[in-house]
Design a protein around this motif. Structure first.
Motif, mmCIF file in Angstrom:
data_model
loop_
_atom_site.group_PDB
_atom_site.id
_atom_site.type_symbol
_atom_site.label_atom_id
_atom_site.label_comp_id
_atom_site.label_asym_id
_atom_site.label_seq_id
_atom_site.Cartn_x
_atom_site.Cartn_y
_atom_site.Cartn_z
ATOM 1 N N GLN A 133 60.680 48.263 29.323
ATOM 2 C CA GLN A 133 59.926 47.033 29.616
ATOM 3 C C GLN A 133 58.512 47.052 29.033
ATOM 4 O O GLN A 133 58.006 46.030 28.591
ATOM 5 N N ASN A 134 57.881 48.237 29.067
ATOM 6 C CA ASN A 134 56.468 48.276 28.647
ATOM 7 C C ASN A 134 56.157 49.341 27.605
ATOM 8 O O ASN A 134 55.008 49.488 27.187
ATOM 9 N N ARG A 191 49.458 58.425 26.159
ATOM 10 C CA ARG A 191 49.329 57.409 25.118
ATOM 11 C C ARG A 191 49.631 57.989 23.733
ATOM 12 O O ARG A 191 50.223 57.329 22.883
ATOM 13 N N GLU A 203 53.387 58.368 23.457
ATOM 14 C CA GLU A 203 53.969 57.023 23.309
ATOM 15 C C GLU A 203 53.786 56.485 21.901
ATOM 16 O O GLU A 203 54.718 55.936 21.296
ATOM 17 N N ARG A 226 56.028 52.512 27.950
ATOM 18 C CA ARG A 226 55.253 53.635 28.487
ATOM 19 C C ARG A 226 56.171 54.808 28.825
ATOM 20 O O ARG A 226 57.338 54.630 29.173
ATOM 21 N N GLU A 231 59.950 53.780 29.123
ATOM 22 C CA GLU A 231 60.337 52.574 29.869
ATOM 23 C C GLU A 231 60.537 51.427 28.879
ATOM 24 O O GLU A 231 59.603 51.082 28.141
#
Length: 422
Positions: free
Chosen positions: A384-385, A283, A286, A387, A382
């Motif tokens: 899409q999310n 996290r 990210e 992450r 990623e």
């Protein structure tokens, strides 16, 4: 809805007394665990599966109610490994106000004697005698309570050890909150504190009332959790008021019969989510790559902020170093092959023959997109999310230290400095 009457805690003295709660449905057997430690057994829930606690306003069968209450006790009970005798009984599982049907305001009788306590944001610890040795423990056991034990048993003025021995010898478990920067959560405690939050009888599970605990703390010079409010008044106004407070975790309502509820502030809930992210390496990376580290910084203590800033600098330095290297390879290829994409692709493949697929992919993408840093981020995250695809590969590509090492360096340095000032 019917107001819940007093629910008696189950009596226990031996590990055999809790056996009915450990077995039955498959989910129950998966939820609870007896952990075998050196000299003692620790019984705790392993995973919080839906329904394992039952519901006191829906379950009418007396045997089910008994099992519900017994399973709520499986939250850090300690038994002697040799005899099976109960040696410590910390808090039972209790819930947030308005979290469940039984904790809705209309299911509770606030005219019954109770105290409204400040909810401390530390780690629950309690003492136990293990084969003649007094030790401090968390829910899981003694491993994570070493700092609290060192603080308590070597304190120059507060007789924690003598107090604990006296209470245990009388059949009571004193429960403390260990508030420290060594294991920070959300609220900052610049000075280590070990605060008495409850005293519970082992056999019956009954608690001392707050006035009784306050007198006990006064007699022994033991710090006691302060009152949050002298009276609840209108429960709905109390909930609204508490939820909008800042700088605290919230409140605990403890009735004299031992029934307890907790209420957290909205501010704490939001910050706790970010702080949980702060503890996770994926996290943190990210957040840094997304450029939103400032949002997390606002929730952290100064040493935590310093750690995050250091890691942010390391991530961006790693990105820039990789980007500069790719730029050099691309520039050299163009000098040799101009705009011949096939030749350029071969050149990049040769240059990155032994590199990670992420690095090779970012270099290939740079043939059509000159923003190398953006290309590096794309191969790590990623789309899409948002992450990380793989935290270890990201660390290798960025050449950064483990987040736990960075964070602990700052927290330990801060704690050492504080101890010198006291």
């Amino acid at each position: 809805m019917t107001v819940i009457e007093k629910l008696s805690f189950p009596e226990m003295a031996h590990i055999d007394d809790i056996q009915p709660a450990l077995f039955g449905a498959e989910d129950v057997e998966a939820a609870f665990r007896v952990n075998h430690r050196e000299g003692y057994l620790s019984v705790d829930y392993n995973i919080m599966l839906p329904g394992i606690w039952g519901c006191m306003v829906r379950d009418t069968d007396p045997e089910q109610v008994r099992l519900n209450l017994l399973r709520r006790e499986l939250r850090g009970l300690k038994f002697c490994a040799d005899s099976g005798d109960l040696i410590a009984r910390p808090f039972q599982k209790f819930f947030n106000l308005m979290e469940r049907p039984e904790t809705l305001p209309e299911a509770l009788d606030f005219s019954k004697p109770h105290a409204v306590l400040l909810k401390l944001d530390g780690s629950m610890v309690h003492p136990a005698n293990v084969r003649g040795e007094l030790v401090m423990m968390t829910r899981k056991g003694h491993v994570n309570a070493a700092d609290a034990q060192a603080f308590a048993f070597s304190h120059p003025t507060i007789p924690y050890a003598r107090f604990c021995r006296t209470m245990l010898a009388s059949g009571w478990t004193p429960v403390f909150e260990w508030c420290t920067r060594k294991t920070p959560i959300v609220i900052d405690y610049p000075v280590d504190q070990l605060i008495l939050t409850a005293v519970r009888e082992n056999r019956t599970g009954q608690y001392l009332t707050y006035p009784e605990m306050e007198r006990l703390g006064h007699d022994w010079d033991i710090p006691v959790v302060p009152l949050f409010a002298s009276d609840i008044g209108c429960i709905h106004s109390f909930i609204e008021r508490t939820r909008h407070m800042t700088g605290i975790e919230g409140a605990v309502i403890r009735f004299d019969d031992g029934t307890s509820l907790k209420l957290k502030t909205d501010d704490y809930r939001a910050r706790h989510g970010l702080v949980e992210d702060f503890g996770r390496e994926d996290r943190v990376i990210e957040t840094i790559l997304a450029g939103t580290a400032d949002d997390m910084l606002a929730t952290l203590t100064p040493p935590e902020q310093a750690a995050l800033r250091e890691q942010t600098q390391a991530v961006f330095s790693g990105l820039q170093a990789r980007a500069d290297a790719i730029a050099w390879v691309i520039e050299r290829g163009r000098e040799l092959y101009g705009d011949d994409r096939k030749q350029m692709a071969g050149h990049i493949a040769r240059a990155y023959a032994g590199a990670s697929k992420e690095l090779k992919s970012a270099a290939m993408n740079t043939m059509s997109n000159s923003d190398i840093v953006a290309n590096l981020k794309r191969v790590l995250i990623e789309p899409q999310n948002g992450r990380l695809k793989d935290v270890e590969r990201a660390k290798h590509l960025l050449q950064i230290d483990d987040w736990s090492d960075v964070r602990n360096r700052h927290l330990v340095a801060s704690s050492s400095g504080i101890r010198k000032e006291i």
